[in-house]
Design a protein around this motif. Structure first.
Motif, PDB file in Angstrom:
ATOM      1  N   VAL A   5       0.836  -1.204   0.000  1.00  0.00           N
ATOM      2  CA  VAL A   5       0.000   0.000   0.000  1.00  0.00           C
ATOM      3  C   VAL A   5       0.872   1.256   0.000  1.00  0.00           C
ATOM      4  O   VAL A   5       0.561   2.249  -0.664  1.00  0.00           O
ATOM      5  CB  VAL A   5      -0.942  -0.007   1.222  1.00  0.00           C
ATOM      6  CG1 VAL A   5      -1.669   1.329   1.353  1.00  0.00           C
ATOM      7  CG2 VAL A   5      -1.949  -1.141   1.102  1.00  0.00           C
ATOM      8  N   GLY A  26     -11.882  -1.308  12.830  1.00  0.00           N
ATOM      9  CA  GLY A  26     -11.268  -0.472  11.816  1.00  0.00           C
ATOM     10  C   GLY A  26     -12.014   0.841  11.675  1.00  0.00           C
ATOM     11  O   GLY A  26     -13.246   0.870  11.661  1.00  0.00           O
ATOM     12  N   HIS A  48      -3.518  -7.979   5.155  1.00  0.00           N
ATOM     13  CA  HIS A  48      -4.311  -6.967   4.470  1.00  0.00           C
ATOM     14  C   HIS A  48      -5.367  -6.366   5.404  1.00  0.00           C
ATOM     15  O   HIS A  48      -5.632  -5.164   5.362  1.00  0.00           O
ATOM     16  CB  HIS A  48      -4.951  -7.559   3.216  1.00  0.00           C
ATOM     17  CG  HIS A  48      -3.958  -7.813   2.127  1.00  0.00           C
ATOM     18  ND1 HIS A  48      -3.590  -6.857   1.220  1.00  0.00           N
ATOM     19  CD2 HIS A  48      -3.228  -8.928   1.823  1.00  0.00           C
ATOM     20  CE1 HIS A  48      -2.687  -7.347   0.389  1.00  0.00           C
ATOM     21  NE2 HIS A  48      -2.453  -8.602   0.724  1.00  0.00           N
ATOM     22  N   ALA A  85      -3.882  -3.673   7.523  1.00  0.00           N
ATOM     23  CA  ALA A  85      -3.531  -2.405   6.892  1.00  0.00           C
ATOM     24  C   ALA A  85      -4.708  -1.451   6.735  1.00  0.00           C
ATOM     25  O   ALA A  85      -4.534  -0.239   6.861  1.00  0.00           O
ATOM     26  CB  ALA A  85      -2.902  -2.679   5.525  1.00  0.00           C
ATOM     27  N   TYR A  86      -5.927  -1.974   6.477  1.00  0.00           N
ATOM     28  CA  TYR A  86      -6.988  -1.048   6.068  1.00  0.00           C
ATOM     29  C   TYR A  86      -8.359  -1.706   6.204  1.00  0.00           C
ATOM     30  O   TYR A  86      -8.504  -2.869   5.801  1.00  0.00           O
ATOM     31  CB  TYR A  86      -6.749  -0.662   4.599  1.00  0.00           C
ATOM     32  CG  TYR A  86      -7.739   0.307   4.027  1.00  0.00           C
ATOM     33  CD1 TYR A  86      -7.539   1.665   4.167  1.00  0.00           C
ATOM     34  CD2 TYR A  86      -8.871  -0.141   3.337  1.00  0.00           C
ATOM     35  CE1 TYR A  86      -8.454   2.571   3.629  1.00  0.00           C
ATOM     36  CE2 TYR A  86      -9.777   0.757   2.806  1.00  0.00           C
ATOM     37  CZ  TYR A  86      -9.559   2.117   2.951  1.00  0.00           C
ATOM     38  OH  TYR A  86     -10.457   3.009   2.439  1.00  0.00           O
ATOM     39  N   PRO A  87      -9.385  -1.032   6.734  1.00  0.00           N
ATOM     40  CA  PRO A  87      -9.275   0.245   7.440  1.00  0.00           C
ATOM     41  C   PRO A  87      -8.658   0.032   8.817  1.00  0.00           C
ATOM     42  O   PRO A  87      -8.679  -1.091   9.332  1.00  0.00           O
ATOM     43  CB  PRO A  87     -10.727   0.718   7.545  1.00  0.00           C
ATOM     44  CG  PRO A  87     -11.509  -0.553   7.600  1.00  0.00           C
ATOM     45  CD  PRO A  87     -10.776  -1.535   6.710  1.00  0.00           C
ATOM     46  N   SER A  88      -8.147   1.082   9.399  1.00  0.00           N
ATOM     47  CA  SER A  88      -7.404   0.926  10.647  1.00  0.00           C
ATOM     48  C   SER A  88      -7.875   1.903  11.714  1.00  0.00           C
ATOM     49  O   SER A  88      -8.173   3.062  11.411  1.00  0.00           O
ATOM     50  CB  SER A  88      -5.915   1.167  10.389  1.00  0.00           C
ATOM     51  OG  SER A  88      -5.168   1.093  11.588  1.00  0.00           O
ATOM     52  N   THR A 144      -0.352   0.115  15.016  1.00  0.00           N
ATOM     53  CA  THR A 144      -1.024   0.129  13.720  1.00  0.00           C
ATOM     54  C   THR A 144      -0.032   0.452  12.619  1.00  0.00           C
ATOM     55  O   THR A 144       1.073   0.957  12.874  1.00  0.00           O
ATOM     56  CB  THR A 144      -2.165   1.166  13.677  1.00  0.00           C
ATOM     57  OG1 THR A 144      -1.600   2.483  13.586  1.00  0.00           O
ATOM     58  CG2 THR A 144      -3.051   1.074  14.911  1.00  0.00           C
ATOM     59  N   THR A 168      -0.780   2.637  10.097  1.00  0.00           N
ATOM     60  CA  THR A 168      -0.950   4.027   9.661  1.00  0.00           C
ATOM     61  C   THR A 168      -0.772   5.044  10.782  1.00  0.00           C
ATOM     62  O   THR A 168      -0.721   6.246  10.518  1.00  0.00           O
ATOM     63  CB  THR A 168      -2.347   4.223   9.055  1.00  0.00           C
ATOM     64  OG1 THR A 168      -3.337   3.849  10.015  1.00  0.00           O
ATOM     65  CG2 THR A 168      -2.512   3.377   7.807  1.00  0.00           C
ATOM     66  N   PHE A 210      -7.498   5.617   9.847  1.00  0.00           N
ATOM     67  CA  PHE A 210      -7.502   5.581   8.385  1.00  0.00           C
ATOM     68  C   PHE A 210      -8.641   4.710   7.903  1.00  0.00           C
ATOM     69  O   PHE A 210      -8.778   3.585   8.390  1.00  0.00           O
ATOM     70  CB  PHE A 210      -6.156   5.030   7.882  1.00  0.00           C
ATOM     71  CG  PHE A 210      -5.854   5.386   6.468  1.00  0.00           C
ATOM     72  CD1 PHE A 210      -5.262   6.600   6.157  1.00  0.00           C
ATOM     73  CD2 PHE A 210      -6.179   4.522   5.446  1.00  0.00           C
ATOM     74  CE1 PHE A 210      -4.980   6.929   4.850  1.00  0.00           C
ATOM     75  CE2 PHE A 210      -5.913   4.846   4.128  1.00  0.00           C
ATOM     76  CZ  PHE A 210      -5.303   6.052   3.837  1.00  0.00           C
ATOM     77  N   PRO A 211      -9.501   5.223   6.980  1.00  0.00           N
ATOM     78  CA  PRO A 211      -9.474   6.525   6.317  1.00  0.00           C
ATOM     79  C   PRO A 211      -9.586   7.695   7.306  1.00  0.00           C
ATOM     80  O   PRO A 211     -10.030   7.509   8.445  1.00  0.00           O
ATOM     81  CB  PRO A 211     -10.702   6.470   5.401  1.00  0.00           C
ATOM     82  CG  PRO A 211     -11.053   5.043   5.277  1.00  0.00           C
ATOM     83  CD  PRO A 211     -10.657   4.413   6.558  1.00  0.00           C
ATOM     84  N   TRP A 225      -5.700  14.532   4.788  1.00  0.00           N
ATOM     85  CA  TRP A 225      -4.903  13.316   4.812  1.00  0.00           C
ATOM     86  C   TRP A 225      -3.689  13.462   5.730  1.00  0.00           C
ATOM     87  O   TRP A 225      -2.961  14.451   5.678  1.00  0.00           O
ATOM     88  CB  TRP A 225      -4.432  12.954   3.403  1.00  0.00           C
ATOM     89  CG  TRP A 225      -5.581  12.630   2.488  1.00  0.00           C
ATOM     90  CD1 TRP A 225      -6.202  13.483   1.614  1.00  0.00           C
ATOM     91  CD2 TRP A 225      -6.261  11.375   2.387  1.00  0.00           C
ATOM     92  NE1 TRP A 225      -7.228  12.829   0.974  1.00  0.00           N
ATOM     93  CE2 TRP A 225      -7.294  11.537   1.412  1.00  0.00           C
ATOM     94  CE3 TRP A 225      -6.098  10.129   2.999  1.00  0.00           C
ATOM     95  CZ2 TRP A 225      -8.151  10.496   1.061  1.00  0.00           C
ATOM     96  CZ3 TRP A 225      -6.948   9.102   2.637  1.00  0.00           C
ATOM     97  CH2 TRP A 225      -7.953   9.286   1.681  1.00  0.00           C
TER      98      TRP A 225
END
Length: 308
Positions: free
Chosen positions: A65, A164, A206, A209-212, A235, A237, A241-242, A249
């Motif tokens: 990512v 997440g 995976h 990684a997202y969402p977190s 984590t 990020t 995240f988002p 961002w």
């Protein structure tokens, strides 16, 4: 108020530029004084040591990512080679190619810029292709030993892992501080547990990684008010995240690294520490977490250890 205006107002409230002089490159690590370290040593009672780093391996936390963050690629350069003739000592050596932020790591202050500026108002052009970080690189951090405090936000919410997208708020941090039975002090390193790393430890890279879950844009003021020296969490990020504010961002990265001059760590394994702190009923400890001193690095691996 627009997202940009809201961010700028936050930035002005937490900015530490010039606080430790125009030449400062380590920001809030200046808050770790000899007195703070002596207080950290006083937290050691049982001598129990808890490692906080993930293993460095080829199937590490990176999923592609983030461009360029290569999981460690390990190869042997010599195996049982007798360098000085038959019958002498035989050596085995190896080499690793990896992203400096691939595993458990600290982000240097030079890791993020915005508006063309790094921490303390230095130009973003201080980071170059050939030299890396010309100022505020990870090599400026010569040592990082202090009092650590685990803020176990997942435990506050009565869960093993926050969902997440959960934004960890100042109210969450205060509740975790109350659970810890100690107040975060100036010069402390705060470790925020969301439980997100349980996904990776269970084999779901995976999902990790997202969402977190992660820190809310409202939390930098909480850390600033307490003069925290550095913050790390479990984590990929670091921040939620988002993002919680559409179109804004990595605001926590910018506020911590650029405005406050505060190191932040990612991919820390806080699971064993959560268990140990719960068993001992103590959430403050001596923390040894000096990053590898890569010259010009904008981050570096770390193998932190908490001593209770």
């Amino acid at each position: 108020m627009t997202p940009a205006a809201e961010f700028q107002a936050l930035a002005q409230r937490v900015r530490n530029w010039g606080r430790w002089g125009a030449d400062d490159e380590i920001g809030t690590l200046n808050l770790i004084t000899d007195e703070v370290v002596r207080g950290a040593v006083a937290e050691v009672r049982s001598g129990r040591r808890v490692p906080l780093a993930l293993p460095l391996r080829e199937d590490g936390v990176q999923t592609g990512v983030i461009p360029g963050r290569v999981n460690p690629l390990h190869a042997m350069t010599q195996i049982n080679q007798e360098l000085f003739g038959p019958g002498g000592p035989a050596c085995s050596d190896d080499v690793v190619t990896m992203g400096l932020q691939a595993g458990t790591h600290w982000d240097a202050l030079a890791h993020v810029s915005y508006g063309g500026r790094l921490y303390n108002g230095r130009p973003a052009t201080a980071v170059t292709a050939h030299g890396g970080a010309g100022s505020s690189g990870i090599d400026a951090v010569r040592h990082l030993v202090s009092r650590g405090v685990l803020l176990d936000v997942a435990r506050v919410h009565g869960t093993d892992r926050l969902p997440g997208g959960h934004a960890v708020t100042p109210e969450d941090l205060t509740a975790a501080e109350e659970l810890a039975g100690t107040r975060v002090r100036a010069g402390d390193v705060v470790l925020v547990r969301t439980g997100q790393i349980r996904l990776y430890l269970g084999g779901d890279r995976h999902g990790y990684a997202y969402p977190s879950p992660g820190l809310s844009v409202r939390t930098p003021e909480w850390f600033h008010a307490r003069d925290v020296a550095a913050v790390a969490d479990d984590t990929l990020t670091f921040e939620v995240f988002p993002p919680e504010i559409q179109g804004l961002w990595l605001p926590v990265h910018a506020l911590h690294l650029v405005e406050m001059g505060m190191l932040q760590g990612q991919n820390w394994n806080l699971e064993e520490l959560s268990t140990a702190c719960g068993q001992e009923g103590r959430y403050a400890f001596l923390l040894s977490a000096t990053p590898e001193p890569f010259t010009g690095g904008t981050g570096a691996p770390v193998a932190p250890v908490a001593i209770l």
